[in-house]
Motif scaffolding. Structure first.
Motif, PDB file in Angstrom:
ATOM      1  N   ILE A 202       0.833  -1.203   0.000  1.00  0.00           N
ATOM      2  CA  ILE A 202       0.000   0.000   0.000  1.00  0.00           C
ATOM      3  C   ILE A 202       0.868   1.253   0.000  1.00  0.00           C
ATOM      4  O   ILE A 202       0.607   2.219  -0.736  1.00  0.00           O
ATOM      5  CB  ILE A 202      -0.944  -0.009   1.217  1.00  0.00           C
ATOM      6  CG1 ILE A 202      -1.924  -1.182   1.125  1.00  0.00           C
ATOM      7  CG2 ILE A 202      -1.710   1.315   1.314  1.00  0.00           C
ATOM      8  CD1 ILE A 202      -2.741  -1.391   2.376  1.00  0.00           C
ATOM      9  N   LEU A 203       1.919   1.251   0.822  1.00  0.00           N
ATOM     10  CA  LEU A 203       2.827   2.395   0.871  1.00  0.00           C
ATOM     11  C   LEU A 203       3.447   2.666  -0.501  1.00  0.00           C
ATOM     12  O   LEU A 203       3.548   3.822  -0.931  1.00  0.00           O
ATOM     13  CB  LEU A 203       3.926   2.160   1.900  1.00  0.00           C
ATOM     14  CG  LEU A 203       3.510   2.225   3.374  1.00  0.00           C
ATOM     15  CD1 LEU A 203       4.646   1.728   4.259  1.00  0.00           C
ATOM     16  CD2 LEU A 203       3.121   3.640   3.762  1.00  0.00           C
ATOM     17  N   ASP A 204       3.848   1.613  -1.188  1.00  0.00           N
ATOM     18  CA  ASP A 204       4.428   1.785  -2.521  1.00  0.00           C
ATOM     19  C   ASP A 204       3.450   2.488  -3.460  1.00  0.00           C
ATOM     20  O   ASP A 204       3.829   3.413  -4.194  1.00  0.00           O
ATOM     21  CB  ASP A 204       4.825   0.424  -3.111  1.00  0.00           C
ATOM     22  CG  ASP A 204       6.070  -0.154  -2.464  1.00  0.00           C
ATOM     23  OD1 ASP A 204       6.815   0.620  -1.835  1.00  0.00           O
ATOM     24  OD2 ASP A 204       6.292  -1.372  -2.596  1.00  0.00           O
ATOM     25  N   GLU A 205       2.186   2.034  -3.440  1.00  0.00           N
ATOM     26  CA  GLU A 205       1.185   2.654  -4.308  1.00  0.00           C
ATOM     27  C   GLU A 205       0.912   4.098  -3.898  1.00  0.00           C
ATOM     28  O   GLU A 205       0.724   4.974  -4.743  1.00  0.00           O
ATOM     29  CB  GLU A 205      -0.112   1.838  -4.280  1.00  0.00           C
ATOM     30  CG  GLU A 205      -0.009   0.461  -4.913  1.00  0.00           C
ATOM     31  CD  GLU A 205       0.328   0.521  -6.396  1.00  0.00           C
ATOM     32  OE1 GLU A 205      -0.136   1.446  -7.083  1.00  0.00           O
ATOM     33  OE2 GLU A 205       1.071  -0.366  -6.866  1.00  0.00           O
ATOM     34  N   MET A 206       0.891   4.363  -2.599  1.00  0.00           N
ATOM     35  CA  MET A 206       0.657   5.722  -2.119  1.00  0.00           C
ATOM     36  C   MET A 206       1.762   6.675  -2.574  1.00  0.00           C
ATOM     37  O   MET A 206       1.507   7.783  -3.038  1.00  0.00           O
ATOM     38  CB  MET A 206       0.573   5.730  -0.589  1.00  0.00           C
ATOM     39  CG  MET A 206      -0.731   5.223  -0.027  1.00  0.00           C
ATOM     40  SD  MET A 206      -0.743   5.333   1.775  1.00  0.00           S
ATOM     41  CE  MET A 206      -2.512   5.234   2.095  1.00  0.00           C
ATOM     42  N   ILE A 207       2.995   6.233  -2.413  1.00  0.00           N
ATOM     43  CA  ILE A 207       4.128   7.093  -2.759  1.00  0.00           C
ATOM     44  C   ILE A 207       4.158   7.371  -4.267  1.00  0.00           C
ATOM     45  O   ILE A 207       4.582   8.440  -4.708  1.00  0.00           O
ATOM     46  CB  ILE A 207       5.438   6.453  -2.256  1.00  0.00           C
ATOM     47  CG1 ILE A 207       5.469   6.505  -0.721  1.00  0.00           C
ATOM     48  CG2 ILE A 207       6.658   7.152  -2.825  1.00  0.00           C
ATOM     49  CD1 ILE A 207       6.580   5.709  -0.086  1.00  0.00           C
ATOM     50  N   LYS A 208       3.632   6.409  -5.050  1.00  0.00           N
ATOM     51  CA  LYS A 208       3.524   6.621  -6.496  1.00  0.00           C
ATOM     52  C   LYS A 208       2.319   7.482  -6.864  1.00  0.00           C
ATOM     53  O   LYS A 208       2.172   7.869  -8.034  1.00  0.00           O
ATOM     54  CB  LYS A 208       3.409   5.267  -7.208  1.00  0.00           C
ATOM     55  CG  LYS A 208       4.651   4.401  -7.115  1.00  0.00           C
ATOM     56  CD  LYS A 208       4.381   3.025  -7.712  1.00  0.00           C
ATOM     57  CE  LYS A 208       5.557   2.088  -7.513  1.00  0.00           C
ATOM     58  NZ  LYS A 208       5.248   0.709  -7.988  1.00  0.00           N
TER      59      LYS A 208
END
Length: 229
Positions: A202-208
């Motif tokens: 989820i963090l990866d998608e948020m940062i993107k």
């Protein structure tokens, strides 16, 4: 690679102080564990937030486009699959939940239908109502799922429910391992590594910036079963 941990549990740091420090640190995202941290993050965070270990999250109006959560519970389908291994003859499973868990009820219905199990549920608004509804259900079921809804449970009511289940030979599935000592049949626990991996995704998608790809609550994919010897 770069992270800071802020502990709100010992009262030495206020939520305002913690999130002021987070803002100053130029963090890209926040992981909030537990209800107090989740509520603080929803009020003060200036960056995207991932929440974990909060069961009644819909009750708090915390979620938003930039505040997402990971499920507290392991997949119910995996729980029912393991239950069938313990008792292949189980046919009727009950539960009492607080308000605001329509999605969980739907998930339980789907999971149990896969194994031809009838799901009997009721919605309570207090611990005494939980006990009343449980006493009505217990004669119709051979299994009971004890969801961790602290709004409608108390120690006294929990003890009475476990005693009632034992009298009626009803198996109880729980999500808190110490409840095995009260006579629960098995504990269906989430797996820490699975929680962490789900949060990381989820963090990866948020940062993107891919917020449209992230559901309000992301399901886990693994389960840990411990049976009562």
């Amino acid at each position: 690679d770069h992270h800071e941990v802020y502990d709100l549990s010992d009262q030495s740091l206020s939520s305002e102080e913690a999130f002021a420090a987070i803002t100053d640190s130029q963090a890209k995202a926040v992981v909030a564990i537990g209800l107090r941290a989740a509520e603080a993050a929803s009020r003060h965070a200036t960056v995207p937030v991932v929440i974990g270990q909060v069961f009644n999250i819909s009750d708090k109006n915390i979620l938003s486009e930039t505040v997402k959560a990971v499920s507290v519970l392991p997949p119910l389908e995996l729980q029912i699959e393991e239950w069938r291994k313990i008792d292949p003859d189980i046919k009727n499973v009950g539960a009492v939940l607080g308000t605001g868990h329509e999605d969980l009820i739907a998930e339980a219905n789907r999971a149990m239908a896969l194994y031809d199990i009838q799901f009997h549920y009721a919605v309570a608004e207090s611990d005494r109502e939980t006990l009343y509804l449980f006493n009505r259900l217990v004669r119709e079921i051979d299994g009971f799922v004890l969801f961790p809804d602290n709004r409608i449970l108390s120690r006294a009511v929990l003890t009475e429910m476990m005693s009632g289940a034992a009298r009626h030979q009803v198996q109880v599935a729980v999500f808190n391992e110490p409840l095995l000592q009260l006579g629960a049949t098995f504990n269906a626990g989430s797996v820490p590594v699975n929680i962490a991996a789900t949060m990381t995704g989820i963090l990866d998608e948020m940062i993107k910036g891919n917020f449209d790809r992230i559901p309000a609550i992301t399901a886990l994919s693994d389960i840990s079963i411990k049976t009562n010897p």
